[in-house]
Design a protein around this motif. Sequence first.
Motif, mmCIF file in Angstrom:
data_model
loop_
_atom_site.group_PDB
_atom_site.id
_atom_site.type_symbol
_atom_site.label_atom_id
_atom_site.label_comp_id
_atom_site.label_asym_id
_atom_site.label_seq_id
_atom_site.Cartn_x
_atom_site.Cartn_y
_atom_site.Cartn_z
ATOM 1 N N SER A 41 115.027 48.528 30.065
ATOM 2 C CA SER A 41 114.275 49.758 29.798
ATOM 3 C C SER A 41 114.925 50.927 30.514
ATOM 4 N N THR A 42 114.682 52.116 29.989
ATOM 5 C CA THR A 42 115.004 53.352 30.682
ATOM 6 C C THR A 42 113.723 54.162 30.758
ATOM 7 N N VAL A 43 113.785 55.316 31.418
ATOM 8 C CA VAL A 43 112.563 56.019 31.779
ATOM 9 C C VAL A 43 112.182 57.159 30.820
ATOM 10 N N SER A 44 112.785 57.195 29.646
ATOM 11 C CA SER A 44 112.308 58.075 28.575
ATOM 12 C C SER A 44 112.944 57.635 27.264
ATOM 13 N N PRO A 45 112.281 57.853 26.131
ATOM 14 C CA PRO A 45 112.848 57.459 24.833
ATOM 15 C C PRO A 45 114.163 58.171 24.516
ATOM 16 N N THR A 46 114.231 59.483 24.777
ATOM 17 C CA THR A 46 115.458 60.209 24.463
ATOM 18 C C THR A 46 116.625 59.711 25.310
ATOM 19 N N CYS A 87 114.361 60.993 33.104
ATOM 20 C CA CYS A 87 112.948 61.255 32.826
ATOM 21 C C CYS A 87 112.573 62.634 33.320
ATOM 22 N N GLY A 88 112.707 62.828 34.626
ATOM 23 C CA GLY A 88 112.254 64.080 35.222
ATOM 24 C C GLY A 88 110.767 64.023 35.492
ATOM 25 N N LEU A 89 110.382 64.470 36.662
ATOM 26 C CA LEU A 89 108.970 64.551 37.003
ATOM 27 C C LEU A 89 108.514 65.983 37.183
ATOM 28 N N ASN A 90 109.412 66.837 37.680
ATOM 29 C CA ASN A 90 108.995 68.203 37.966
ATOM 30 C C ASN A 90 108.503 68.953 36.738
ATOM 31 N N GLN A 91 109.101 68.689 35.582
ATOM 32 C CA GLN A 91 108.621 69.389 34.389
ATOM 33 C C GLN A 91 107.209 68.934 34.022
ATOM 34 N N MET A 92 106.872 67.664 34.332
ATOM 35 C CA MET A 92 105.516 67.181 34.061
ATOM 36 C C MET A 92 104.537 67.758 35.077
ATOM 37 N N TYR A 93 104.939 67.797 36.357
ATOM 38 C CA TYR A 93 104.094 68.463 37.346
ATOM 39 C C TYR A 93 103.832 69.910 36.903
ATOM 40 N N SER A 94 104.891 70.586 36.473
ATOM 41 C CA SER A 94 104.768 71.991 36.075
ATOM 42 C C SER A 94 103.767 72.158 34.941
ATOM 43 N N HIS A 101 116.770 72.375 29.685
ATOM 44 C CA HIS A 101 117.801 71.913 28.778
ATOM 45 C C HIS A 101 117.210 70.772 27.951
ATOM 46 N N ARG A 102 117.439 70.785 26.654
ATOM 47 C CA ARG A 102 116.864 69.764 25.765
ATOM 48 C C ARG A 102 117.648 68.454 25.924
ATOM 49 N N THR A 103 117.247 67.659 26.900
ATOM 50 C CA THR A 103 117.916 66.384 27.165
ATOM 51 C C THR A 103 116.937 65.407 27.790
ATOM 52 N N GLY A 104 117.151 64.120 27.572
ATOM 53 C CA GLY A 104 116.375 63.060 28.218
ATOM 54 C C GLY A 104 114.880 63.281 28.191
ATOM 55 N N GLY A 105 114.251 63.032 29.354
ATOM 56 C CA GLY A 105 112.799 63.172 29.444
ATOM 57 C C GLY A 105 112.311 64.587 29.282
ATOM 58 N N LEU A 106 113.183 65.578 29.500
ATOM 59 C CA LEU A 106 112.788 66.971 29.283
ATOM 60 C C LEU A 106 112.471 67.191 27.807
ATOM 61 N N ALA A 107 113.301 66.612 26.934
ATOM 62 C CA ALA A 107 113.073 66.739 25.499
ATOM 63 C C ALA A 107 111.817 65.999 25.056
ATOM 64 N N ASP A 108 111.455 64.951 25.786
ATOM 65 C CA ASP A 108 110.293 64.141 25.404
ATOM 66 C C ASP A 108 108.966 64.718 25.887
ATOM 67 N N PHE A 155 110.098 76.460 27.220
ATOM 68 C CA PHE A 155 111.240 77.131 26.601
ATOM 69 C C PHE A 155 112.464 76.243 26.760
ATOM 70 N N MET A 156 113.205 76.009 25.661
ATOM 71 C CA MET A 156 114.281 75.035 25.680
ATOM 72 C C MET A 156 115.583 75.624 25.162
ATOM 73 N N PHE A 157 116.708 75.106 25.675
ATOM 74 C CA PHE A 157 118.018 75.462 25.131
ATOM 75 C C PHE A 157 118.815 74.178 24.920
ATOM 76 N N ASP A 158 119.792 74.232 24.014
ATOM 77 C CA ASP A 158 120.507 73.031 23.594
ATOM 78 C C ASP A 158 121.835 72.809 24.300
ATOM 79 N N ASN A 159 122.501 73.863 24.716
ATOM 80 C CA ASN A 159 123.808 73.724 25.350
ATOM 81 C C ASN A 159 123.755 74.283 26.762
ATOM 82 N N LEU A 160 124.206 73.497 27.715
ATOM 83 C CA LEU A 160 124.141 73.924 29.109
ATOM 84 C C LEU A 160 125.311 74.845 29.428
ATOM 85 N N THR A 161 125.055 76.144 29.412
ATOM 86 C CA THR A 161 126.034 77.165 29.784
ATOM 87 C C THR A 161 125.305 78.240 30.584
#
Length: 491
Positions: A215-220, A387-394, A404-411, A426-432
């Motif tokens: 298992s991993t900690v998010s579907p994405t 996964c990320g937890l801070n975005q869920m706390y937020s 950034h739209r990746t991993g648990g942030l996207a989920d 608010f999301m962005f697709d490319n990290l620049t």
Amino acid sequence: MKILMVTSEVTPYAKSGGLADAVAALSRSLSRAGHEVKIFLPRYYSIDRSTLEALPDPMAVPLGSGEAWTGLYRGSLPDSNVEVYFLDYERFYGRDGIYGTKAEPDFGDNPARFALLSRAAFQLCRRLSWIPDVFHAHDWPSSLVPVYLKHLEGGEFSASASVLSVHNLGYQGIYGKEAFPSLGLPWELFYGASFEHYGRVNILKAGLATADCLSTVSPTYSREIQTPALGAGLDGLLRFRSADLVGILNGVDSGDWDPAHDRLIPAKFSSRDLSGKAACKKALQRSFGLAEDASKPLVAMVARLTDQKGIAELFGPSYGSAAKLCSDMDLQFIVQGSGEKWCESELKSLSSRFPNFKARLGYDEGAAHLVEAGADFFLMPSRYEPCGLNQMYSLLYGTLPIVHRTGGLADTVENYNQETGSGTGFMFDNLTPRSIYDTTGWAVWAYYNKKDHIDAMRKRAMEKDFSWERPAGEYLKLYERALERAAGRRI
């Protein structure tokens, strides 16, 4: 079901990141659902043995070509019926640090240190006359558990299954080939159990090849690690095992993270009454030395200042977007964290150059809660995020994530639609640097021009359900699948 969690860390005893919180919260949730859960980890130097119960008689554990005589201690997971067992062996664990120290970030004997823990898990079960249905291993330090179960342990464990959870694929336990004898395995398993990795030993790889289920900690993230971009060299193996791999999003411990009951913030609030959030914002501004101005959008970060967290694109001298954000936009920006020395220096520089930017080095639990409660936006430009937890706390605190739209942030974050007002962040697709700048600017624009949208997004975010009951149920299904695979293996 009987479940043994084998881990290198668990809150509140030993913690370096989200792994510790996840193991503790999952164990509590499974126990509340009626399952018998025990946790096993080393008794590090920092864990005060006077607070634990010493078990009588030493325990012999196979170690390399010999054996180690170890001690055992028992404690409990707070607010639960979960027993926690500690492996005591001064030679390996009687030192500062879990995996290393600042002077020695990765202890050279880590393969032997965690091989001892993994092999001792079986000796512990024998000592307790308690045979688990499932051995649940976490990350590379306990990835040898499924290897030992399949290749060395039998008898009373022949019906037991193994599950390996990957909390961060970036850490794999890769060491020189000379470390292999310390694992106590025959040399034919160097290739036969998939340890070999470009002539070196890869402990996580062997666990991924051997465990009954993964298992991993998010579907994405479970999909991302099957690609060359984020597979960290193991994407081929993970694609091969894709039928046994699932992504289960971590939950949040509501006992610690709930603005309606949080004892670490100056005012409580909820989705029905957000007035306390304004008081928290004022306290946060005061704490960091910013002007106490309710009208200005407050962007915040709490992060380890490492490459994974997107710090180069945000704080890189001369090219990161932070300076431009502070000079171009009518906002306030605060950061709490520590890590790369160059980044810590840049934070000090930004604090001296911009009156609307303040940084505090180090980590403080109370400050982290105040940031989540008082900020308007939480910036999380991670390069990858399992996964990320801070975005869920937020979200639970009505602080809208910019991610950034990746991993648990996207989920977990739903992108804002400025036409309808839907979304939770608010999301962005490319990290620049430009994408961070533009997306933060978009959030600031909405703050000033779409107040009704921001208010609705906050309430929608705060009503999200990130409890551990759902993921615990998904883990139980995975355990059942692992037991089916183990039964098939014995036929």
